[in-house]
Structure formats: C-alpha cells, structure tokens
Design an enzyme around this catalytic site. Structure first.
Site, PDB file in Angstrom:
ATOM      1  N   SER A 287       8.294  27.070  24.811  1.00  0.00           N
ATOM      2  CA  SER A 287       9.444  27.458  24.659  1.00  0.00           C
ATOM      3  C   SER A 287      10.451  25.357  25.441  1.00  0.00           C
ATOM      4  CB  SER A 287       9.567  28.326  25.525  1.00  0.00           C
ATOM      5  OG  SER A 287      10.851  28.702  24.976  1.00  0.00           O
ATOM      6  N   ASP A 298       8.418  13.426  18.190  1.00  0.00           N
ATOM      7  CA  ASP A 298       8.995  13.024  16.631  1.00  0.00           C
ATOM      8  C   ASP A 298       9.793  11.644  16.914  1.00  0.00           C
ATOM      9  OD1 ASP A 298       7.493  14.847  15.769  1.00  0.00           O
ATOM     10  OD2 ASP A 298       9.980  16.112  15.730  1.00  0.00           O
ATOM     11  N   LYS A 312       5.879  29.139  21.414  1.00  0.00           N
ATOM     12  CA  LYS A 312       6.762  29.663  20.977  1.00  0.00           C
ATOM     13  C   LYS A 312       7.916  28.619  20.916  1.00  0.00           C
ATOM     14  CE  LYS A 312       9.926  31.945  23.913  1.00  0.00           C
ATOM     15  NZ  LYS A 312      11.252  32.331  23.511  1.00  0.00           N
TER      16      LYS A 312
END
Length: 523
Positions: A287, A298, A312
């Site tokens: 999460s 990224d 999640k």
C-alpha cells in the site's frame, strides 16, 4: 389490539410493495433490500437482531467485490484507527503476559504510569479491585479495563520484586503516543538507517526528526527500511516522498470508474535531495509503502533492494455511519509515475485465493530466485530519468533481488517462537536480572560489545522444547539453531532494557536485505 392492527398494516404494506415490484417487473435494488429487511424484521418466525441483519447484508454486498473493501463495527473501527491516529487514551505501559500475569516491560516515558512511580518489571495484579492475574482473562478484556477516556482514574494493584506487600497506584489516564518509526541510527559512517513500521498521522514528523538527527550525526546517504510495512495513510507516504524529489515530480496518481485522475506531485523544498537512497522491501511491504517505493524507483531517486512487494494498489474511501461503524470502499487504483498499476490480480469474491498469494509465491520459488518471476511484455514500463525497464502487474520489483534464506531460522527455531518459548524465556530472564544488566551495561554500546547470552538460558529453551514434545529434533539441528537464537535473545533483552531501536540495531546485522544495502552503499 393496536399492536395487532400495526402488524397487519405493516404486512399489508410489504405485500403492496412486493406487488408493485412484481408488476413493474424491474424491482429497484434499494427497495428490494428494504422490503427484505422489513419482512424479516416483522414477520420472521423467531426474533432477530436487526442491527446484525443489516451488518451481515453490508458484508455480503462487499464480499463479492475486491479483497480490500470492508465493513467494520464501531469497536473495530476505533481499534483499527488508533495506530494510525498516533495516540490513544490509557495508562501508558508496554507490557506482555507471563504466566497469566501482566508484566510491565517499560512505562511510557513521561506517561501516566511513570508519573505515579510504576516501574519496569512490575506485575499488575488488580484493576479497580478486580483481579486480572492468574484468572486466564482475555488480553482484550484486560486492555478494555486499562484503557479509558482521558482524565479518568484507574486503581492498580502492583506486585514488585523485593517488596512483600501489594502496592497500590491511582493512575489518571492520558494521551499515549503511538510511534510508527521503529528505529533510526547511523548504521555505518555517513550511512543513516530509518525503519518505518507503518504510515500514520505522526509518521512524517517522526521521520523528519529522525532524518534531522542523522544529518547532524554526519549522514550522507540513507537506507529507508520498509520491510513488513503494511501501509497506512497515503498523505504520510506522499509527504515523506516529497523530501527526496524535485518540485512537480510526480509521486503517484489515482484513477477509477467514477473517480477522475488525481495526481500527487512534490511541492519542492525537500531536505533530502542529495545523497544516495536505498529502499528496502519484502513480500509484506504494501500500500502506502509501495507508493513511496514506486515513486523513488520510477524517478530514479533510489535503489530498491529486497523482494517483490505485496501488491496492494486499491484506494479505499471511508464511509462513516452515525454509530461509528464504517465501510471502506475501493474507488480507484494507485499508479506509479511511470504508469504501473501497483495492485496484483484478483478474482472478485475470492478472498481466500487472494490471501494465499504469499504462500503461492513461496511454493513457486519466487522468494528464492528472481528467475522464477516472469512479466508479460505488455506490463513493461520505463523509469522517467534513466529509462530503465520496470514492470507493472502487481507489487514493486526491486532493482536488487535478495532471496529468502530459510537456513537462518531452522524448523525448530520457528516452532519455539510460535510456542512463545523465546519471548517468555526472555521476559523471565530480564525480570530476574534487570537491575544487574542496567548496572553492568549502562550504555547500549557496552551491551553490544560485551554481553553474551548465558548458556543456561539457551539450555532451558531446548529443555522446554523437549518437554513440550515439539517435533523430534537432533543435536545437529540444535547446533544450527543456536547462532540465530542467541542473536534474537540478545536483541529481545536489549529491547526490554532500552527500546525497539536497540532491538533492530542488533537484528539488522543478520538481516540479509539490510546487509546487502550496506554492502552496496559501501562500494
């Protein structure tokens, strides 16, 4: 007479409603639900709990959706929110149960219990003249008796080692902080370490305090440990991520059927823009922790080390009811800056299969070898600066894979931990030797360098394991178990004398993911 008339009227209304529904051929779903509840509540042969009836209906509706949409009662909601809100009301002690007796591990610093003189090692025997020791009272019931509204008083009967008579203390309950940063310290020269246990209302402030302290100690690079971090508040993860990124760098975006794309971007002014960053994850990282990890990966701001995270990536919106109960309804997906969906695949209504995912990874071999993990080309994405290949499809795949080493913890060791042999032995040992340990090792550095777990302590654990008739074990297995057992015992003793920070300082020296990060940082 009036009640008979009322029941007849209700019945007539139900029949009329059903008739209208039938003639209309297309029954309004909400009306259908209301008619069913009204019919069962008024006409069923036995009495029914209408509150439970409604709650079961809500759970039934949510069960056919995704694995994370859920309903919680008022009591469950309160318990769920306490760790995230950063505090609760109580007496302020860390405790554990030893032989059906509540043993105080540490009173919270400057908390209600410490202020009246309760000490580590005290045993709480009575609460408001009700005996809680030796009566096999449920832990939840003990917690209920100790907790209560801020400002209320509770009378505790205490047994203290070396004192014959019972001691009595009246504690005024107060606000007790819940900390989400498990540990922070300089793990190597110029290399800081912060372990985030979860993301709550106070996490950002705790994190920045830890980072400031490490920077004053000479930190240049940083390890952010998110192993076993199950997530929490999105905003806490976003605010921490902002500290590492440039202004307007994308952190995460959400999108759903009824929810337009919403982007979260760094606002600039971060205090951790320089230096290398290493983010540690494993199969239980989930999460909000995956959002921080995915953003830094990224944006090519961090090296991610460990094993593929949980996956999640569903956004839940809380829908609160007047009685304090709550629905947490999934409304969107989380996406990393490169467009990867964090959520792993699932079948609607099949929560059992979803819950078995980690077990399936274990059997498939993914936890031991990165070669066991295969991604479809359609899931390929690229990082935003260096254009490295990363994959979506569920969870965050690390840049550096560290396999699970099952030889660290033998089968015997896992059995002894599961049966509470290790923790109970530690609690008894510290209870008997607390003052001696504090006098001999006034500072943690002395303890780390010089303390050795007594042979008698490990012998007693093996003897107890044999007495409990755990699965037959050989001398060879005992010998393999000893190194990690001694380390764990030393860490648990340090935790009870000091705190969780000292526990992780010891255990991290055997944590393969942490060790790999230290190795890479040292190159």
């Amino acid at each position: 007479m009036y009640m008979r008339f009322l029941r007849s009227t209700i019945f007539a209304l139900i029949v009329m409603a059903i008739s209208i529904g039938v003639t209309a051929q297309k029954v309004n779903p909400l009306r259908k639900l209301q008619i069913a509840e009204l019919a069962i509540g008024n006409l069923y042969v036995d009495s029914v709990d209408q509150q439970k009836l409604v709650e079961d209906a809500i759970r039934g509706m949510l069960k056919g959706l995704d694995p994370h949409s859920s309903y919680t009662t008022a009591k469950e909601t309160k318990a769920m929110n306490e760790p995230l809100n950063g505090s609760f009301d109580g007496i302020g002690v860390q405790f554990n149960m030893v032989s059906d007796t509540l043993l105080v591990i540490q009173p919270v610093s400057k908390g209600p219990s410490e202020k009246v003189g309760i000490l580590a090692g005290d045993r709480i025997i009575t609460v408001n003249d009700t005996t809680i020791s030796g009566v096999k009272m449920e832990r939840s019931e003990i917690m209920r008796r100790l907790r209560g509204p801020r400002g209320t008083k509770v009378k505790l009967g205490i047994k203290r080692r070396g004192v014959g008579d019972m001691l009595y203390f009246t504690v005024t309950r107060g606000k007790i902080p819940v900390y989400t940063i498990d540990a922070y310290y300089m793990i190597r020269p110029k290399l800081g370490y912060i372990r985030i246990g979860s993301f709550g209302a106070t996490t950002y402030g705790e994190f920045m305090q830890a980072a400031d302290s490490l920077q004053r100690a000479g930190m240049r690079d940083l390890i952010v440990d998110l192993q076993d971090n199950g997530g929490g508040y999105l905003q806490a993860a976003v605010k921490i991520t902002e500290e590492f990124l440039q202004k307007n760098d994308l952190i995460v975006y959400t999108e759903g059927r009824a929810q337009r794309r919403m982007e979260y971007k760094a606002d600039g002014g971060g205090k951790l823009l320089k230096g290398k960053v290493y983010v540690l994850i494993n199969e239980y990282t989930a999460s909000a922790a995956e959002i921080l990890t995915g953003a830094l990966q990224d944006q090519d701001r961090a090296t991610v080390i460990g094993r593929r995270s949980f996956g999640k990536g569903l956004v839940q919106r809380p829908i609160e009811f007047d009685d304090g109960s709550m629905i947490r309804l999934t409304i969107a997906h989380y996406y990393t800056p490169s467009g990867r969906c964090i959520q792993k695949p699932y079948e609607k209504g099949d929560k059992e299969d979803y819950d078995m995912d980690i077990e399936k990874r274990f059997k498939h071999g993914e936890l031991y070898s990165a070669d066991s993990i295969h991604f479809a080309d359609s899931l390929r994405c690229q990082t935003l600066r260096r254009h490295r290949t990363v994959y979506g499809g569920g969870g965050i795949m690390p840049d550096v894979f560290v396999p699970l080493d099952t030889t660290q913890y033998t089968r015997l060791h896992r059995q002894m931990v599961a049966r509470s042999l290790v923790i109970n032995t530690t609690l008894r040992y510290v209870d008997q030797h607390r003052q001696e340990l504090k006098q001999r090792y006034p500072v943690f550095a002395d303890f780390v360098s010089n303390y050795q777990v007594p042979q008698a302590m490990t012998d007693s654990i093996f003897a107890e394991a044999e007495r409990m008739k755990l699965k037959p074990f050989s001398k060879e297995e005992c010998d393999k178990t000893l190194p990690m057992l001694r380390l764990q015992l030393k860490a648990l003793i340090a935790r009870d004398i000091w705190d969780m920070n000292e526990y992780f300082r010891i255990m991290n020296e055997a944590n393969l993911i942490v060790r790999r990060a230290v190795e890479i940082a040292g190159k």
